[in-house]
Structure formats: C-alpha cells, structure tokens
Design a protein around this motif. Structure first.
Motif, mmCIF file in Angstrom:
data_model
loop_
_atom_site.group_PDB
_atom_site.id
_atom_site.type_symbol
_atom_site.label_atom_id
_atom_site.label_comp_id
_atom_site.label_asym_id
_atom_site.label_seq_id
_atom_site.Cartn_x
_atom_site.Cartn_y
_atom_site.Cartn_z
ATOM 1 N N MET A 113 35.425 46.859 29.028
ATOM 2 C CA MET A 113 36.632 45.858 28.588
ATOM 3 C C MET A 113 35.795 45.267 27.367
ATOM 4 N N HIS B 1 43.797 47.834 19.741
ATOM 5 C CA HIS B 1 42.843 49.144 20.661
ATOM 6 C C HIS B 1 41.668 49.162 19.048
ATOM 7 N N VAL C 47 39.141 47.256 24.540
ATOM 8 C CA VAL C 47 39.600 45.929 23.911
ATOM 9 C C VAL C 47 40.008 45.319 22.806
ATOM 10 N N LEU D 264 40.235 51.393 27.711
ATOM 11 C CA LEU D 264 39.973 50.073 28.414
ATOM 12 C C LEU D 264 38.629 48.727 27.403
ATOM 13 N N LEU E 126 45.891 44.282 27.414
ATOM 14 C CA LEU E 126 45.138 45.417 27.767
ATOM 15 C C LEU E 126 46.242 45.207 29.416
#
Length: 423
Positions: free
Chosen positions: A58, A116, A300, A298, A257
């Motif tokens: 992340m 993203h 981000v 995932l 997210l």
C-alpha cells in the motif's frame, strides 16, 4: 493537527497489520512447527503471508517491470524508462528502446491521477511499444512533495499536459485514459488558443467524464450527493511526519483504497479468502493472477487536496468542461477552437465508472472540428478496465487506435524515412 493525527493513525493501522502478518508467518514457519502438522498452523501461515504482502504494497510505488518486449519479428528489445521532463508533481517519462530507430507514431499516454500510479497502464504501454515511441505522465505521490512546491489543482494538471505536448511536438498522438480525458481536451484547446503549432496530431479519449451527467453512474452520483464542505471535512487530511510532504493537505491513498474496496467488498473478500486457501495448499506464487492484480491495485498514492476538490467541484458538480466554460489562469478555454486535431472517442458498453455517453459528449463540444476528423467506438461487453487493458483492448481497440493515428499523422521527412525501419 487533528487531520495530521488521523493521517498518522491510518499509517499506524496499516503498519500494524503488516507487522501482524509478518509475525504470524514467522511464528508458524519455525522448524519446530513442522514436527506438529496442523491445518490451522498452515492457515495462520497463509493468512500471515497474504496479510503482510497486501499491507506492505500500500505504500510502495510499483516498478514498471518492462525490461523488454518482443517485436513482430520475434526479436527481444530492451526497454529503458527515461525521464524527459522532471517536474515537482509529475514527470514526462519515455520508454526508450536502445538501438531502435524512432518509430513513426509518438504517443503521449495521459495517465490518471485518481488513486493509483501510472503503472496501472503498464499493459497499455507494453502493447503500444512495438509500433510507437511511448511517453507517459508519471505522477508523483503527493505525500512525497514538500509544501514549498506549492499547489496542484485541475488547472495545474492541464498546464502540465500542455507543457508535455509542447515538449513532444505537433506530431504527437495523445491518448488519455479515464480521469484526465476532460483535462486533455482542455489542454489541447488551451494550446489551440495560446500556441496552435504545438497542438498534437490526434487525441484519443478513453472512458472519461467529459459530461458526467450524460449517463450518471455511482461515481457521478456521489459527486452530486455530498457538499464540498462535507468532502473537505471527511476526506482531506494533512500528511504526517513520516514523509517529505509533512503538513500538505491531501486526499490520502489509504482512504481512497477503502472507498475502492467498499464498492465491491464481497468480491474482494472472496478473492482474499481464496488466496489464503491457495497459499495454505502451496498452490500460490509470486506472479499468480491474484498477486499480479492486487500488487498494483493496493498500491495507492495521495492526491493533493486542491486537485481532488477542484475535480469534484469543477468537472463533476459544475460541469465546466461539459458546458465549455473551463478556465485556466483566468482565461476561458474554448474547446471549439480545436479545428485540426483528430479526435477519437473510445467507450465500453458495460463501463460502470464513466458510462457510455460521458466521453462521447466531447464530440458535441468540438463544433470547429470537421466531422471527418471525428471518430468514436463503443466496445461491446467491455467494462472500464477492458477499454485500455486486457484482451478487448489488445485485439479490438488497440488496432483501431493505431489505424486512427496512422490516418491522422503529421509526418516529417525523418518520420517517413524511419517508418519502414526494422522494429
């Protein structure tokens, strides 16, 4: 300070879950546990492995991971990402192919700044490399940008695109995907007024909200259902002490997210449950389908608060692009001033983010552009991601886009000489 504390609290929760996953994996991997075969230990180990991997991804920008590609002759070509223009909030990146003569089509991919990284378009880049010189807008994570760099909103984004187009020249073909579609249209119109000779040869707009009200979706309905005050109060935080952008107001990637996942919570929960079971049975791998998808999904990035808020207010609520009243530096950008840039619209029949019609609305704004320079394509059965990645993009849409570029190329003598060169 309360917003900074909230930012640090979310990072603490993420870090704690990553640590819990790593601890569970380590504790169940001791040699002594092998002497006590137990399905529960296998499950805990699998849970730990999946959890650690997920929460660690992340905060890490994915690698482009494009070391080479195979051309039409079956030859492997090396790929070197190179920064052409370095800016505070994003770079212009070129995928250089050593030893290859310049390809005829110079393509600028305008990547989304919507949670993203630009690496989300990795497969799009890879599919274009055999036929094109590919450039992309590589946006930076706002948490890593010092407050001294100033603001970055939709007008700044538009000016960045205009600067990148100037740098690449009038033979460039711009391909905008999703969120930057209306701003790429505005940047082209801005150049038509301020620097006509720098306009690109063509503009391909893929699944973006030019007119969000043309075919409302859950995404556009959300923009109308909340006030700007509510968004500022609930979505905006200040970057914590861990990062260079400490104190900058952002829409945090972790908060984004959570919104992404909540839209399809059952689907994601099932995917992770299945992956834990596969890991427990030793059927998973680093590059299996689940990990390839979620390593990207995932990862981000934070958006500057002013970019997020101005996007919601000006693009979705006020519909400034749709009403042709968008301004940059207090100057009205008139889309009808685009008169010689070919424009192609690509939409997906089942797109639930930018519904069919939202992007097509751009053609109605191009009143100064001859019909011969306008084109559109609706891909049957395609969802949002399918119109720029995957089989439908590779087999159906990409060939149409390449043909559109070829039909509207602005060739120079050098380009013509190189067009027949080996890949």
């Amino acid at each position: 300070m309360k917003y900074m504390a909230m930012y640090d609290w979310m990072e603490t929760v993420r870090n704690t879950n990553q640590w819990l996953g790593a601890s569970a994996r380590a504790l169940t991997s001791y040699p002594a546990t092998a002497a006590m075969p137990n399905p529960m230990l296998d499950w805990v180990r699998a849970w730990g492995e999946v959890t650690e991997r997920s929460f660690s991804r992340m905060t890490v920008k994915p690698d482009w991971d494009i070391a080479h590609f195979t051309n039409a002759k079956g030859q492997d070509r090396l790929v070197e990402p190179r920064v052409v223009m370095a800016r505070d909030f994003g770079d212009l990146l070129h995928f250089h192919i050593p030893g290859r003569k310049k390809k005829r089509h110079k393509v600028l991919l305008a990547a989304p700044m919507s949670g993203h990284y630009a690496t989300l378009l990795r497969s799009t880049v890879l599919s274009l490399l055999p036929d094109c010189e590919v450039y992309i807008t590589d946006w930076h994570n706002a948490r890593d940008i010092p407050v001294s760099a100033g603001k970055f909103d939709v007008e700044d984004y538009t000016l960045y695109l205009a600067d990148f187009m100037r740098e690449l020249g009038p033979e460039t073909h711009v391909v905008a995907v999703c969120q930057p579609v209306p701003l790429a249209l505005a940047a082209t119109a801005y150049l038509a007024q301020e620097n006509p000779d720098a306009q690109p040869a063509s503009l391909t707009l893929i699944g973006g909200p030019v007119d969000p009200d043309a075919n409302p979706t859950d995404v556009t309905d959300f923009g109308h259902s909340v006030s700007m005050g509510q968004l500022h109060e609930t979505m905006i935080q200040r970057v914590g002490f861990k990062y260079k952008g400490v104190g900058r107001k952002v829409y945090p990637g972790l908060l984004q997210l959570s919104s992404f996942i909540s839209m399809n919570l059952e689907k994601h929960a099932a995917a992770f449950g299945d992956q834990i079971a596969r890991v427990a049975r030793d059927e998973a791998g680093d590059h299996d389908k689940h990990n390839v998808f979620y390593d990207e999904y995932l990862a981000v990035m934070d958006m500057t608060a002013e970019f997020y808020l101005s996007t919601v207010e000006r693009i979705f609520k006020e519909r400034e692009i749709a009403r042709n009243c968008f301004t940059v530096n207090s100057t009205k950008v008139d889309i009808s001033k685009i008169t010689d840039v070919a424009v192609k619209i690509v939409e997906g029949e089942n797109d639930d983010i930018s519904g069919p019609g939202q992007c097509l609305a751009a053609l109605d704004l191009l009143t100064g552009l001859p019909d011969a320079k306008k084109a559109s394509h609706l891909e049957p059965g395609a969802g949002h991601y399918g119109i720029f990645a995957g089989r439908k993009w590779r087999e159906n849409i990409r060939p149409l886009v390449i043909d559109f570029m070829a039909s509207n190329a602005r060739t120079t003598s050098t380009d013509a000489a190189n067009s027949n060169s080996a890949a």
